[in-house]
Design a protein around this motif. Sequence first.
Motif, short mmCIF file in Angstrom:
data_model
loop_
_atom_site.label_atom_id
_atom_site.label_comp_id
_atom_site.label_asym_id
_atom_site.label_seq_id
_atom_site.Cartn_x
_atom_site.Cartn_y
_atom_site.Cartn_z
N GLN A 8 0.84 -1.20 0.00
CA GLN A 8 0.00 0.00 0.00
C GLN A 8 0.87 1.25 0.00
N LYS A 9 0.45 2.26 -0.76
CA LYS A 9 1.11 3.55 -0.67
C LYS A 9 0.07 4.66 -0.66
N ILE A 10 0.12 5.44 0.38
CA ILE A 10 -0.74 6.62 0.47
C ILE A 10 0.17 7.84 0.43
N TYR A 11 -0.02 8.68 -0.57
CA TYR A 11 0.75 9.93 -0.63
C TYR A 11 0.00 11.00 0.15
N MET A 12 0.75 11.78 0.93
CA MET A 12 0.16 12.93 1.59
C MET A 12 0.73 14.14 0.87
N SER A 13 -0.15 14.96 0.30
CA SER A 13 0.38 16.10 -0.45
C SER A 13 -0.39 17.36 -0.10
N LEU A 16 -0.47 21.48 3.58
CA LEU A 16 -0.43 20.95 4.94
C LEU A 16 -0.32 19.43 4.97
N ARG A 17 0.02 18.89 3.81
CA ARG A 17 0.15 17.43 3.69
C ARG A 17 -1.12 16.72 4.16
N ARG A 18 -2.25 17.28 3.81
CA ARG A 18 -3.50 16.69 4.26
C ARG A 18 -4.25 16.00 3.14
N ARG A 19 -3.77 16.24 1.89
CA ARG A 19 -4.45 15.58 0.78
C ARG A 19 -3.93 14.16 0.65
N ARG A 20 -4.82 13.21 0.83
CA ARG A 20 -4.42 11.80 0.77
C ARG A 20 -4.72 11.22 -0.60
N THR A 21 -3.73 10.60 -1.22
CA THR A 21 -3.99 9.86 -2.45
C THR A 21 -3.60 8.42 -2.20
#
Length: 271
Positions: A8-13, A16-21
């Motif tokens: 699994q990979k979830i990017y935080m972007s 505020l690094r709050r957008r999760r992909t």
Amino acid sequence: MLVVTNLQKIYMSGLLRRRRTIAVEGVTFSIAEGEIVSLVGESGSGKTTTALMVLRLLRPTAGKIEFMGQDIWKISNSEEVKRYWQKVHGIFQDPYAAFNPLYKADRILYQALDLTLNKDNNRLTTIREALHAVGLRPEDVLGKYPHQLSGGQKQRLMIARCYLLKPKLIVADEPVSMIDASSRAGILKLLLELRERYATAILFITHDLGLAHYVSDRILVMHKGKIVEEGRPEDIINNPQHTYTKKLISDIPLIMKKWDEFADFHLKTKG
Ligand SMILES: Nc1ncnc2c1ncn2[C@@H]1O[C@H](COP(=O)(O)OP(=O)(O)O)[C@@H](O)[C@H]1O
Ligand SMILES: [Mg+2]
């Protein structure tokens, strides 16, 4: 040889690094020695993210990657990491980005030799042999800067690295998609030859199911971060199970046909 479990990979972007992909989710597959496995999916499906994790360049959020019984994210000392990069080697889509513009082509080959434990003292001869193996004349590339080489020459140079390193697994992320059509067949043929010669396994990443059908022993279809279907190329093409696979197939009948002709012409008849 390679066993990937529940990756699994979830990017935080974002600021505020709050957008999760969620780029990769629950991905499980394995690759045997000498096997060519294609990972096929449209742009954004998580292929490159998977490749980077397998290459130990990007840390997974969860899941496990084992190579020859070893959990690759448990390797900590830099010598062992180097040894991993000798055994599992990447070839990337953009041969232009893979080279530092300030370093001559020689450097990329000497760096590869540095990764091998074999400290032979005839380094130039070894390099010349690797260049010949990939159809490059040493005098055409040695001493040249990247901007003096074509895309095809650069991709061949990346494969020459593989001849020096003799990796057990090559992770090839869209290796021919930025190469002009006329050089593609030659580059693919080199990868297939490498497998013949050294039983190198290949994780072949592509958005082109027709190409995957041609080169691989097994196909994994990736969609929105997940593997939705897995099977032998003939089965995937003739009897797709997942709606996304069916869509991929209906999108490309022409390309398929082209690849078959291409294969007959360039890869079989030229031996
Ligand atoms: N560094 C990053 N930060 C945030 N999101 C990313 C990053 N890299 C990729 N993504 C996102 O992850 C998803 C998968 O991307 P990627 O692995 O590059 O797919 P593919 O190689 O199949 O085109 C996409 O939605 C992409 O936008
Ligand atoms: Mg990609």
